[in-house]
Design an enzyme around this catalytic site. Structure first.
Site, short mmCIF file in Angstrom:
data_model
loop_
_atom_site.label_atom_id
_atom_site.label_comp_id
_atom_site.label_asym_id
_atom_site.label_seq_id
_atom_site.Cartn_x
_atom_site.Cartn_y
_atom_site.Cartn_z
CG ASP A 69 23.05 51.93 9.75
OD1 ASP A 69 23.02 51.50 11.32
OD2 ASP A 69 21.93 51.64 9.41
CD GLU A 132 37.22 54.36 9.08
OE1 GLU A 132 36.13 54.59 8.04
OE2 GLU A 132 37.40 55.43 10.13
#
Length: 253
Positions: A69, A132
């Site tokens: 999140d 990422e």
């Protein structure tokens, strides 16, 4: 039991768990990790009337799980990697067959959630991505589980490219085990044989497989340390915060 982030159903030795944070892209937060861990503990117990032999984990039609999140991270509450790593370890080693039923998008930690399962079944809408590095991070905790499935170089390529790969490519790389037009029909085609396996046989086999590979336990301290170091980086936090508030990647004006 009632859950805030999951829909959970038990029937005839089968546990179906649906991630239920559709408004947040089924993103992993501390509450979801806690609730998933609680469900796995129930599945692992042997004092049920009918012990669970198969756990099916699924998301929504358009998104399986979008990862950690980012909104919580931008607000200063980065997800503790240790409970999440333990959750994935339990999916990989628990005394039941874990199946990820993937429709739509699986990103970052969502890839970790899928590839820690024993089987990954997906329909043709499924995509898998490790985004990422775009934010100055890398998927430290995902990689041991992904490498176990695909091998080092394919996992390395996926992390470096950061692009979503379609279901057919995931199947070719070993990230997915089967792809079909209808995920539910694909699951139904697997269950008749899987449901014939006994709980003791599954438990013994998965314990053996865990000892055979060892990568999950061996990589844990290094992966957790790398994850915590990255999320303490001020630049990384700014990148995440900017994406949450402005929907802009670090290099965009």
């Amino acid at each position: 039991m009632g859950y805030d982030t999951l829909d959970v159903r038990f029937k005839d030795g089968l546990c179906r768990v649906r991630l239920d944070r559709a408004d947040a892209g089924n993103a992993l937060n501390a509450r979801m990790v806690e609730e998933l861990s609680s469900v796995l503990a129930l599945c692992a117990t042997e004092d049920r009337d009918q012990p669970v032999t198969i756990l099916v984990l699924e998301g929504a039609a358009s998104v399986f799980c979008s990862g950690g999140d980012f909104e919580a991270t931008a607000g200063g509450a980065a997800l503790d990697p240790a409970p999440l790593y333990d959750l994935w370890t339990h999916l990989a080693t628990g005394p039941f067959i874990s199946i990820a039923l993937v429709r739509g998008r699986a990103n970052a930690g969502g890839v970790g959630l899928a590839c820690s399962c024993d089987l990954v079944l997906c329909d043709r809408s499924a995509t898998f991505s490790l985004s990422e590095l775009l934010f100055g991070l890398f998927p430290a905790c995902v990689m041991p589980f992904l490498v176990r499935r695909t091998g080092l170089q394919k996992a390395h390529h996926m992390a470096l490219m950061t692009r979503p790969i379609p279901a057919a490519e995931a199947l070719a790389s070993g990230l997915a085990d089967a792809v079909g037009d209808d995920a539910e029909a694909l699951l139904a085609s697997h269950l008749p044989r899987l449901t014939r396996l006994t709980r003791p046989a599954i438990a013994r086999y998965k314990s053996f497989m865990g000892d055979l590979t060892e990568i999950i336990d061996r990589a844990k301290p290094m992966a957790l340390a790398a994850n915590r170091e990255m999320f303490e980086d001020a630049t990384v936090r700014r990148n995440i915060s900017r994406y949450v508030t402005e929907m802009k990647l670090p290099w965009e004006d």
